[in-house]
Structure formats: C-alpha cells, structure tokens
Design a protein around this motif. Sequence first.
Motif: not given
Length: 147
Positions: A13-22, A61-68
């Motif tokens: 949810a966070l990396y989708a910037r889905d604020w209601p879901r966050v 403009s970019e926000y993504s999740h890398g290795d975890s």
Amino acid sequence: MAPREVAAAFWDALYARDWPRVRSFFGPESIYYDVPTTPAAAARGPESIEARLRLALAGLSEYSHGDSRVVAEGDLVVTEHEEHWGWPTGEKVTLPFVSIQRVVDGVIVLWRDYWDLNTLMAAAPPGWQESMAAGDLSWVFDATGLV
C-alpha cells in the motif's frame, strides 16, 4: 493476518501511495517515527501518520521498494530494505532502511524506521529540506518516553 502478512500488505500500500489503504493499517494510538529525527517528531494515529508520510513522499516523481529481507517473531516484524526516491528535478537516491513494526491484532501499533539522514540530504534537491520544514507539521507528536 499474521504480523508478517500485515507488514507485507502495508508495504504494498505504501509503495503504491494508496493513502486510504495506508491509514487502514494503523489505530488511534499507533506511533510512527524516523529514528534519525527522534521520537519528538513522531506521528500518532492514522491521519497523522498519513500526513507525515505525504509530507516527504507525495512530491516524489519516483518512489519504489528495492530488495528486502524480512524477519518476524511474535508481534515484531523487521524489514531490511531499500527505497528508491526520485524528485521531479532529476535527483535520485537509494536509501537503505531497517524498519521495525510491532503488529497487534492486525494493527501496526509502533513503526520505527532506521536510516541515514546524511544520505538523504546529500541527494535531495536544493530547498527540499526547507520545503519539508515549511509544510504541514500538524501531525508532530512527541512520543519521547512512549517508544
């Protein structure tokens, strides 16, 4: 859901910037803070946590999740990961994080992020830090002594 599953769904949810879901992952007493900025600059409750996150992330403009890598035991979930940030002006940074979340009954009740402030500041565009300080800070909650 088990704490590990809650954390995984939260990151999606966070990396989708889905604020209601966050917001749905937090309760009124939930606390989030970035360790480099101290518990005095925490956010408490779903709306304040969202406002805290939006302040830094909404303009990217970019926000993504890398290795975890994830370790979960009991109600604690530790995620070692990286985030890729990009600004509309072309600056980019990869931020290494360790996030610790305490999940109780499907709710993230405490979330601490450990990362290096200097890495972010060295990559951020000129004026970005000032824009953060001038933004909506109504979310600030002093969690000193609570975390």
